[in-house]
Design an enzyme around this catalytic site. Structure first.
Site, PDB file in Angstrom:
ATOM      1  N   ARG A 170       0.839  -1.218   0.000  1.00 49.89           N
ATOM      2  CA  ARG A 170       0.000   0.000   0.000  1.00 49.89           C
ATOM      3  C   ARG A 170       0.868   1.261   0.000  1.00 49.89           C
ATOM      4  O   ARG A 170       0.347   2.376  -0.051  1.00 49.89           O
ATOM      5  CB  ARG A 170      -0.884   0.057   1.259  1.00 49.89           C
ATOM      6  CG  ARG A 170      -1.733  -1.148   1.477  1.00 49.89           C
ATOM      7  CD  ARG A 170      -2.970  -1.115   0.601  1.00 49.89           C
ATOM      8  NE  ARG A 170      -3.362  -2.493   0.366  1.00 49.89           N
ATOM      9  CZ  ARG A 170      -4.353  -2.883  -0.397  1.00 49.89           C
ATOM     10  NH1 ARG A 170      -5.083  -2.003  -1.025  1.00 49.89           N
ATOM     11  NH2 ARG A 170      -4.638  -4.150  -0.548  1.00 49.89           N
TER      12      ARG A 170
ATOM     13  N   LYS B 251      13.845  -7.243   4.660  1.00 50.51           N
ATOM     14  CA  LYS B 251      14.102  -6.285   5.739  1.00 50.51           C
ATOM     15  C   LYS B 251      15.438  -6.525   6.465  1.00 50.51           C
ATOM     16  O   LYS B 251      16.137  -5.577   6.809  1.00 50.51           O
ATOM     17  CB  LYS B 251      12.949  -6.284   6.735  1.00 50.51           C
ATOM     18  CG  LYS B 251      11.664  -5.669   6.168  1.00 50.51           C
ATOM     19  CD  LYS B 251      10.581  -5.623   7.220  1.00 50.51           C
ATOM     20  CE  LYS B 251       9.347  -4.891   6.722  1.00 50.51           C
ATOM     21  NZ  LYS B 251       8.367  -4.652   7.779  1.00 50.51           N
TER      22      LYS B 251
ATOM     23  N   ASP C  77       8.776   0.998  12.114  1.00 53.28           N
ATOM     24  CA  ASP C  77       7.596   0.255  12.599  1.00 53.28           C
ATOM     25  C   ASP C  77       7.289   0.565  14.063  1.00 53.28           C
ATOM     26  O   ASP C  77       6.118   0.691  14.442  1.00 53.28           O
ATOM     27  CB  ASP C  77       7.790  -1.260  12.413  1.00 53.28           C
ATOM     28  CG  ASP C  77       7.419  -1.715  11.008  1.00 53.28           C
ATOM     29  OD1 ASP C  77       6.677  -0.986  10.326  1.00 53.28           O
ATOM     30  OD2 ASP C  77       7.876  -2.801  10.599  1.00 53.28           O
TER      31      ASP C  77
ATOM     32  N   ALA D 209       5.903 -13.225  17.853  1.00 55.80           N
ATOM     33  CA  ALA D 209       7.339 -13.060  18.112  1.00 55.80           C
ATOM     34  C   ALA D 209       8.088 -12.916  16.787  1.00 55.80           C
ATOM     35  O   ALA D 209       9.263 -13.264  16.686  1.00 55.80           O
ATOM     36  CB  ALA D 209       7.871 -14.247  18.913  1.00 55.80           C
TER      37      ALA D 209
ATOM     38  N   GLY E  17       8.869 -10.338  13.169  1.00 56.74           N
ATOM     39  CA  GLY E  17       9.507  -9.040  12.984  1.00 56.74           C
ATOM     40  C   GLY E  17       8.698  -7.891  13.552  1.00 56.74           C
ATOM     41  O   GLY E  17       9.248  -6.966  14.177  1.00 56.74           O
ATOM     42  N   ALA E  18       7.377  -7.929  13.366  1.00 54.11           N
ATOM     43  CA  ALA E  18       6.540  -6.831  13.860  1.00 54.11           C
ATOM     44  C   ALA E  18       6.519  -6.820  15.386  1.00 54.11           C
ATOM     45  O   ALA E  18       6.595  -5.750  16.009  1.00 54.11           O
ATOM     46  CB  ALA E  18       5.126  -6.973  13.305  1.00 54.11           C
TER      47      ALA E  18
ATOM     48  N   ASN F  30       3.588 -16.707  22.032  1.00 54.42           N
ATOM     49  CA  ASN F  30       3.746 -17.034  20.613  1.00 54.42           C
ATOM     50  C   ASN F  30       3.568 -18.523  20.418  1.00 54.42           C
ATOM     51  O   ASN F  30       3.934 -19.313  21.281  1.00 54.42           O
ATOM     52  CB  ASN F  30       5.150 -16.610  20.146  1.00 54.42           C
ATOM     53  CG  ASN F  30       5.283 -16.674  18.639  1.00 54.42           C
ATOM     54  OD1 ASN F  30       4.478 -16.064  17.931  1.00 54.42           O
ATOM     55  ND2 ASN F  30       6.257 -17.412  18.135  1.00 54.42           N
TER      56      ASN F  30
ATOM     57  N   TYR G 187      -4.498  -5.099   9.451  1.00 49.86           N
ATOM     58  CA  TYR G 187      -5.369  -4.005   8.987  1.00 49.86           C
ATOM     59  C   TYR G 187      -6.322  -4.440   7.876  1.00 49.86           C
ATOM     60  O   TYR G 187      -7.043  -3.622   7.305  1.00 49.86           O
ATOM     61  CB  TYR G 187      -4.552  -2.786   8.545  1.00 49.86           C
ATOM     62  CG  TYR G 187      -3.485  -3.092   7.529  1.00 49.86           C
ATOM     63  CD1 TYR G 187      -3.782  -3.217   6.178  1.00 49.86           C
ATOM     64  CD2 TYR G 187      -2.163  -3.273   7.930  1.00 49.86           C
ATOM     65  CE1 TYR G 187      -2.807  -3.508   5.258  1.00 49.86           C
ATOM     66  CE2 TYR G 187      -1.172  -3.575   7.020  1.00 49.86           C
ATOM     67  CZ  TYR G 187      -1.505  -3.692   5.688  1.00 49.86           C
ATOM     68  OH  TYR G 187      -0.522  -3.991   4.776  1.00 49.86           O
TER      69      TYR G 187
HETATM   70  N1  NAP Z   1      -0.064  -2.410  10.575  1.00 45.50           N
HETATM   71  C1  NAP Z   1       1.189  -2.403  10.148  1.00 45.50           C
HETATM   72  O1  NAP Z   1       1.751  -1.375   9.797  1.00 45.50           O
HETATM   73  C2  NAP Z   1       1.964  -3.689  10.127  1.00 45.50           C
HETATM   74  C3  NAP Z   1       3.362  -3.664  10.122  1.00 45.50           C
HETATM   75  C4  NAP Z   1       4.057  -4.868  10.112  1.00 45.50           C
HETATM   76  C5  NAP Z   1       3.349  -6.072  10.076  1.00 45.50           C
HETATM   77  N2  NAP Z   1       1.986  -6.043  10.065  1.00 45.50           N
HETATM   78  C6  NAP Z   1       1.235  -7.310  10.075  1.00 45.50           C
HETATM   79  O2  NAP Z   1       1.606  -8.011  11.239  1.00 45.50           O
HETATM   80  C7  NAP Z   1       1.579  -9.411  11.017  1.00 45.50           C
HETATM   81  C8  NAP Z   1       2.887 -10.028  11.480  1.00 45.50           C
HETATM   82  O3  NAP Z   1       3.952  -9.524  10.695  1.00 45.50           O
HETATM   83  P1  NAP Z   1       5.465 -10.012  10.881  1.00 45.50           P
HETATM   84  O4  NAP Z   1       6.287  -9.253   9.916  1.00 45.50           O
HETATM   85  O5  NAP Z   1       5.859 -10.025  12.303  1.00 45.50           O
HETATM   86  O6  NAP Z   1       5.359 -11.531  10.367  1.00 45.50           O
HETATM   87  P2  NAP Z   1       6.244 -12.791  10.809  1.00 45.50           P
HETATM   88  O7  NAP Z   1       7.622 -12.344  11.172  1.00 45.50           O
HETATM   89  O8  NAP Z   1       6.051 -13.793   9.720  1.00 45.50           O
HETATM   90  O9  NAP Z   1       5.520 -13.328  12.144  1.00 45.50           O
HETATM   91  C9  NAP Z   1       4.246 -13.923  12.086  1.00 45.50           C
HETATM   92  C10 NAP Z   1       3.745 -14.155  13.503  1.00 45.50           C
HETATM   93  O10 NAP Z   1       2.412 -14.708  13.437  1.00 45.50           O
HETATM   94  C11 NAP Z   1       2.409 -15.986  14.114  1.00 45.50           C
HETATM   95  N3  NAP Z   1       1.507 -16.917  13.433  1.00 45.50           N
HETATM   96  C12 NAP Z   1       1.360 -17.096  12.090  1.00 45.50           C
HETATM   97  N4  NAP Z   1       0.448 -18.065  11.842  1.00 45.50           N
HETATM   98  C13 NAP Z   1       0.021 -18.513  13.056  1.00 45.50           C
HETATM   99  C14 NAP Z   1      -0.914 -19.507  13.464  1.00 45.50           C
HETATM  100  N5  NAP Z   1      -1.615 -20.236  12.580  1.00 45.50           N
HETATM  101  N6  NAP Z   1      -1.123 -19.670  14.811  1.00 45.50           N
HETATM  102  C15 NAP Z   1      -0.442 -18.952  15.713  1.00 45.50           C
HETATM  103  N7  NAP Z   1       0.459 -17.992  15.387  1.00 45.50           N
HETATM  104  C16 NAP Z   1       0.698 -17.778  14.067  1.00 45.50           C
HETATM  105  C17 NAP Z   1       3.826 -16.470  14.047  1.00 45.50           C
HETATM  106  O11 NAP Z   1       4.037 -17.440  15.055  1.00 45.50           O
HETATM  107  P3  NAP Z   1       5.232 -18.524  14.906  1.00 45.50           P
HETATM  108  O12 NAP Z   1       6.470 -17.831  15.400  1.00 45.50           O
HETATM  109  O13 NAP Z   1       4.804 -19.653  15.773  1.00 45.50           O
HETATM  110  O14 NAP Z   1       5.297 -18.886  13.448  1.00 45.50           O
HETATM  111  C18 NAP Z   1       4.588 -15.148  14.304  1.00 45.50           C
HETATM  112  O15 NAP Z   1       4.562 -14.793  15.654  1.00 45.50           O
HETATM  113  C19 NAP Z   1       1.292  -9.570   9.519  1.00 45.50           C
HETATM  114  O16 NAP Z   1      -0.085  -9.857   9.380  1.00 45.50           O
HETATM  115  C20 NAP Z   1       1.613  -8.228   8.922  1.00 45.50           C
HETATM  116  O17 NAP Z   1       0.822  -7.931   7.777  1.00 45.50           O
HETATM  117  C21 NAP Z   1       1.280  -4.889  10.112  1.00 45.50           C
END
Ligand code: NAP
Length: 277
Positions: free
Chosen positions: A15, A65, A102, A129, A131-132, A152, A219
């Protein structure tokens, strides 16, 4: 004309062009913001030739990243602590600088949407746990959060994240995510659960104090099931779109020289692109 871009693989979903083009138009700036699909193999070459490609900087999305931080010659503290960069710019000497906005985006949105969220010192529960979550923990600690509890699915990742930040951050088992909400002043969903197309976040809010704030960084949809359930029981809620908008502010200022405003008009514009509003 100044040009910036977002790089990712894939990049189509980003976006960022909508946000930055909105501001370029609003402030009458002679600039451009593009999307660049860059594969992991091409990343080093792409970043090394940013200037020759006519760019003053870029946003970085998945999966680049961490590698973008490694490629930068200078890194801000937030990017170093988080271990990842989402914003890059060339300085006056042509050096590639890295930042991570972030944490700034999350905290600035929280301050705007739920002022006084941190008036009382109470534990914060962060789900996730990845990146976010790491960026959010960094931001919360910088704001003086006294105690952060991480839950987590993969416990080892929560332990590793807690270990990186010291004794004020502790981990609990994913199964305890409901009971550990007792006494918390803020709950943050930093997992991808609840996002359109992903599994639901199965969380019982019964133990969460009624005056706690609930923030979701997902979001799409704008009102996740978590936020709807929290709102229904009287908790203040903060959606993930604000974080997305505020994290874009520092990059725009670096590249185009104007500190842009996160306005209701911008929010409506991006919400409409998500099929909301
Ligand atoms: N609003 C914003 O500006 C913003 C900014 C950044 C990210 N985000 C959103 O935040 C989310 C996370 O981003 P990220 O970069 O941190 O991703 P990431 O590094 O891939 O981490 C994903 C997280 O979700 C957990 N998860 C995924 N599937 C799961 C399931 N079925 N059951 C339980 N836990 C699950 C993972 O747990 P495990 O460690 O067990 O795999 C991990 O803690 C995404 O949806 C992203 O779009 C939003």
């Amino acid at each position: 004309m100044k040009r910036a871009c977002v790089i990712g693989w894939p990049v189509e979903h980003s976006r960022s062009p909508l946000i930055h083009r909105y501001w370029l138009k609003q402030y009458g700036i002679d600039g451009a913001y593009e999307k660049e699909a860059v594969s992991p193999k091409e990343l080093a070459q792409f970043l090394g030739s940013l200037k020759q490609r006519g760019y003053v900087g870029c946003n970085v999305t998945l999966p680049h990243k961490e590698a973008a931080l490694q490629a930068a010659e200078v890194a801000e503290e937030a990017a170093r602590v988080i271990g990842a960069a989402n914003t890059l710019w060339l300085d006056d000497s042509g050096r590639l600088n890295a930042g991570n906005t972030d944490a700034y985006g999350f905290i600035t949105n929280l301050d705007a949407a739920a002022p006084s969220w941190n008036e009382e010192v109470r534990p914060v529960m962060v789900l996730g746990a990845g990146g976010a979550a790491r960026a959010i923990v960094h931001g919360l600690l910088a704001e003086g959060a006294g105690r952060i509890v991480l839950a987590n699915r993969t416990r080892g990742r929560a332990d590793a994240l807690a270990g990186a930040f010291g004794p004020s951050v502790t981990a609990v088992d994913w199964q305890k995510r409901g009971s550990a909400l007792a006494g918390c002043g803020l709950l943050v969903n930093a997992t991808s659960l609840g996002m359109t197309g992903k599994d639901a976040l199965d969380l019982d809010l019964a133990e969460l104090p009624p005056d706690a704030v609930v923030a979701d960084i997902v979001y799409s949809p704008l009102e996740t099931e978590l936020l709807a359930a929290a709102r229904a029981r009287g908790n203040r809620t903060v959606d993930g779109l604000g974080m997305l908008l505020y994290q874009a502010v520092p990059g725009f200022e670096r590249w185009f020289g104007v500190r842009p405003e996160v306005s209701p008009g911008l929010r409506d514009h991006i919400a409409a692109s998500l099929g909301e509003g």
